[in-house]
Design an enzyme around this catalytic site. Structure first.
Site, PDB file in Angstrom:
ATOM      1  N   THR A   1      -4.152   6.202   6.084  1.00  8.54           N
ATOM      2  CA  THR A   1      -5.128   5.169   6.431  1.00  8.54           C
ATOM      3  C   THR A   1      -4.600   3.815   5.971  1.00  8.54           C
ATOM      4  O   THR A   1      -3.527   3.724   5.369  1.00  8.54           O
ATOM      5  CB  THR A   1      -6.487   5.444   5.761  1.00  8.54           C
ATOM      6  OG1 THR A   1      -6.334   5.347   4.334  1.00  8.54           O
ATOM      7  CG2 THR A   1      -7.002   6.833   6.114  1.00  8.54           C
ATOM      8  N   SER A   2      -5.363   2.779   6.249  1.00 10.03           N
ATOM      9  CA  SER A   2      -4.955   1.423   5.848  1.00 10.03           C
ATOM     10  C   SER A   2      -5.674   0.986   4.583  1.00 10.03           C
ATOM     11  O   SER A   2      -6.076  -0.174   4.446  1.00 10.03           O
ATOM     12  CB  SER A   2      -5.260   0.441   6.990  1.00 10.03           C
ATOM     13  OG  SER A   2      -4.551   0.778   8.153  1.00 10.03           O
ATOM     14  N   ASP A   3      -5.841   1.911   3.644  1.00  6.22           N
ATOM     15  CA  ASP A   3      -6.538   1.574   2.408  1.00  6.22           C
ATOM     16  C   ASP A   3      -5.674   0.724   1.494  1.00  6.22           C
ATOM     17  O   ASP A   3      -4.472   0.544   1.707  1.00  6.22           O
ATOM     18  CB  ASP A   3      -7.004   2.851   1.703  1.00  6.22           C
ATOM     19  CG  ASP A   3      -8.476   3.140   1.965  1.00  6.22           C
ATOM     20  OD1 ASP A   3      -9.298   2.254   1.700  1.00  6.22           O
ATOM     21  OD2 ASP A   3      -8.792   4.237   2.459  1.00  6.22           O
TER      22      ASP A   3
ATOM     23  N   CYS B   1       0.504 -14.086   0.243  1.00  2.61           N
ATOM     24  CA  CYS B   1       0.307 -13.008   1.215  1.00  2.61           C
ATOM     25  C   CYS B   1       0.697 -13.420   2.628  1.00  2.61           C
ATOM     26  O   CYS B   1       0.727 -12.588   3.533  1.00  2.61           O
ATOM     27  CB  CYS B   1      -1.138 -12.522   1.179  1.00  2.61           C
ATOM     28  SG  CYS B   1      -1.498 -11.506  -0.271  1.00  2.61           S
TER      29      CYS B   1
ATOM     30  N   ASP C   1       2.122  -4.799  -5.424  1.00  2.00           N
ATOM     31  CA  ASP C   1       2.020  -6.000  -4.596  1.00  2.00           C
ATOM     32  C   ASP C   1       2.897  -7.078  -5.205  1.00  2.00           C
ATOM     33  O   ASP C   1       2.863  -7.300  -6.426  1.00  2.00           O
ATOM     34  CB  ASP C   1       0.568  -6.480  -4.513  1.00  2.00           C
ATOM     35  CG  ASP C   1       0.240  -7.058  -3.150  1.00  2.00           C
ATOM     36  OD1 ASP C   1       1.042  -7.877  -2.659  1.00  2.00           O
ATOM     37  OD2 ASP C   1      -0.801  -6.706  -2.578  1.00  2.00           O
TER      38      ASP C   1
ATOM     39  N   GLY D   1       8.677  -2.729 -16.417  1.00  3.04           N
ATOM     40  CA  GLY D   1       8.930  -3.266 -15.090  1.00  3.04           C
ATOM     41  C   GLY D   1      10.399  -3.194 -14.737  1.00  3.04           C
ATOM     42  O   GLY D   1      11.181  -2.462 -15.344  1.00  3.04           O
ATOM     43  N   HIS D   2      10.779  -4.006 -13.745  1.00  6.49           N
ATOM     44  CA  HIS D   2      12.166  -4.022 -13.289  1.00  6.49           C
ATOM     45  C   HIS D   2      12.475  -5.415 -12.755  1.00  6.49           C
ATOM     46  O   HIS D   2      11.618  -6.064 -12.145  1.00  6.49           O
ATOM     47  CB  HIS D   2      12.383  -2.979 -12.195  1.00  6.49           C
ATOM     48  CG  HIS D   2      13.812  -2.848 -11.773  1.00  6.49           C
ATOM     49  ND1 HIS D   2      14.800  -2.387 -12.608  1.00  6.49           N
ATOM     50  CD2 HIS D   2      14.428  -3.137 -10.590  1.00  6.49           C
ATOM     51  CE1 HIS D   2      15.971  -2.384 -11.969  1.00  6.49           C
ATOM     52  NE2 HIS D   2      15.764  -2.841 -10.744  1.00  6.49           N
TER      53      HIS D   2
ATOM     54  N   ASP E   1     -10.179  -5.395   0.147  1.00  6.51           N
ATOM     55  CA  ASP E   1      -9.996  -6.807  -0.209  1.00  6.51           C
ATOM     56  C   ASP E   1      -9.330  -7.523   0.950  1.00  6.51           C
ATOM     57  O   ASP E   1      -8.567  -6.944   1.716  1.00  6.51           O
ATOM     58  CB  ASP E   1      -9.239  -6.985  -1.530  1.00  6.51           C
ATOM     59  CG  ASP E   1      -7.809  -6.473  -1.502  1.00  6.51           C
ATOM     60  OD1 ASP E   1      -7.467  -5.676  -0.606  1.00  6.51           O
ATOM     61  OD2 ASP E   1      -7.034  -6.857  -2.386  1.00  6.51           O
TER      62      ASP E   1
END
Length: 352
Positions: free
Chosen positions: A47-49, A16, A67, A138-139, A226
Site C-alpha cells: 500500500t502507499s502507507d 520533499c 526519510d 547512523g551512517h 501525513d
C-alpha cells in the site's frame, strides 16, 4: 574571509520537493517482485502507507520508516530540524510514538566545513530531543549534494495502527497544518521571501506531528496520513483510492501560509507541483472555472506537512478541539470522503 556557502546552491532540489514524482515511483514499485508472506508484517509496500509496521507481540508493534532530502533553506541548523521533523512525522501518522532514530548523512566534504555539517546534525538532534528520543547512530557518506534525514523507529499497539486506506464514506477530512510550504521554499530560492514568510516556513516545518500518537484513542478516527511531497491532492487521492472511495476537497477549506496566495498568483511554484499534476491529474477532477493557482496550491509539495485525518463527522468538533489544544491552531476541515461513482476514473475532486 570567504562568504559561507549557501546550502541550497549545492542542491538541485530541496525538501520533499525532491521526491520522485508519484507516477515514476508507481512505475518503479510495480516492477518490484512480490515479497514473501511474513505473518508479522502488518503494513508493507503493498500500500502507499507512511511506514512499515511489524508486530512484535500482542501489545507492541514496531513502526519503521526513513526519510531524507536535500536542503530547502540555507541555515544548517534549520535544515537539520526540518528534515528530522519530517522523518518523525511518518511514525506519528501511523499512530505511533517514536523511540529512537538513526541519522542519514551525505555531505560534499570539499564544499562544506565540519562546523556546518555539525550544525545540520545538531538541528536534527534537537528535534529528536524534543520528541524524547535519542539519535542512537547512523551512517555518513561523502556525496555530491548535501543530504540529511533519519531512520525513525516507534511503537504502537497492534490493534491501534492507523493507516491511510481505512476511510469510510461520509468521513470528513481534517488537515492540521496550513498549505504553501513548497511555494514559500520556491520564493526563498528566488530571494523573494520576506522575513515573516520565512519565519512561518520554519515554524510549520519544525512542528512535530505529535497529535498522531493521540489519534488511535479518539473515537471516529478511521484513517490518517501525513501530507508531504505529493501535495494535499496527491495524499488525499492515495487515501481515497486505498479506501475505494473519492475524496472531495474544498478549495477554500485549508489554512494557507502568509503571502502564499500572492506568490502563486505571481507564478511562483515548485517544479514538483507540476510533476505531481502530471502524475495524477488524470485521476483528479477540477471545476471548469478553477484558477490555475488553486490547482498549484493543492499539488504543492508540503515538506513536513500536517496530518490528514478521515473521521466520522459527529466527532469532527472534538478532533478540532484536540488538535488546537495540542498546538495545531490552523487545523481545518478540508473536505470529505464519498462513494466513488460507478465507472469514474476520478479518485479526488477539487470543488468550490
Amino acid at each position: 574571509m570567504s562568504e559561507p556557502v549557501r546550502l541550497t546552491s549545492l542542491a538541485h532540489g530541496g525538501g520533499c520537493g525532491c521526491k520522485l514524482a508519484p507516477a515514476v515511483l508507481r512505475e518503479i514499485m510495480s516492477k518490484m517482485p512480490a515479497a514473501a508472506a511474513f505473518p508479522n508484517l502488518m503494513v508493507g509496500t503493498e500500500t502507499s502507507d507512511d511506514a512499515a509496521v511489524w508486530r512484535l507481540n500482542d501489545t507492541q508493534a514496531l513502526v519503521a520508516t526513513t526519510d531524507f532530502f536535500m536542503p530547502m533553506v540555507d541555515d544548517p541548523f534549520d535544515f537539520g530540524r526540518i528534515a528530522a521533523t519530517n522523518a518523525l512525522s511518518d511514525v506519528y501518522a501511523m499512530g505511533g510514538t517514536p523511540i529512537m532514530a538513526l541519522a542519514i548523512v551525505g555531505m560534499p566534504i570539499g564544499k562544506l566545513d565540519a562546523a556546518t555539517i555539525g550544525a545540520v546534525l545538531a538541528g536534527g538532534a534537537s528535534v529528536c530531543a524534543a520528541a524524547g528520543i535519542p539519535v542512537a547512530g547512523g551512517h555518513s557518506i561523502d556525496s555530491v549534494e548535501p543530504i540529511y534525514g533519519l531512520v525513525a523507529l516507534g511503537l504502537v499497539h497492534p490493534d491501534r495502527v492507523l493507516t491511510n486506506r481505512t476511510g469510510q464514506a461520509g468521513d470528513v477530512l481534517i488537515l492540521t497544518k496550513p498549505l504553501g510550504v513548497g511555494v514559500l521554499s520556491a520564493a526563498f530560492m528566488k530571494d523573494r521571501l520576506e522575513a515573516d514568510g520565512y519565519a512561518a516556513l520554519i515554524r510549520t516545518t519544525t512542528q512535530l506531528n505529535t497529535l498522531g500518537r493521540l489519534l488511535p484513542d479518539q473515537p471516529g478516527v478511521h484513517a490518517v496520513t501525513d501530507v508531504t511531497g505529493f501535495g494535499l491532492m496527491g495524499h488525499a487521492l492515495e487515501m481515497a483510492e486505498g479506501s475505494g472511495l473519492m475524496a472531495e476537497l474544498n478549495v477554500g477549506g485549508p489554512s494557507v501560509l502568509p503571502s502564499v496566495e500572492d506568490l502563486l498568483r505571481a507564478g511562483v511554484r515548485t517544479g514538483a507541483s507540476g510533476r505531481n499534476w502530471d502524475s495524477y491529474g488524470a485521476r483528479a477532477r477540477l471545476e471548469p472555472d478553477m484558477a490555475d493557482w488553486h490547482r498549484d496550491l493543492f499539488t504543492d509539495p508540503q515538506t513536513s506537512g500536517g496530518l490528514l485525518i478521515a473521521a466520522a463527522p459527529q466527532f469532527a468538533a472534538s478532533l478540532l478541539d484536540l488538535a488546537r489544544a495540542e498546538g495545531f491552531q490552523d487545523t481545518r476541515i478540508v473536505g470529505r470522503l464519498v462513494e466513488r461513482p460507478a465507472g469514474s476514473r476520478h479518485g479526488v475532486r477539487l470543488t468550490d
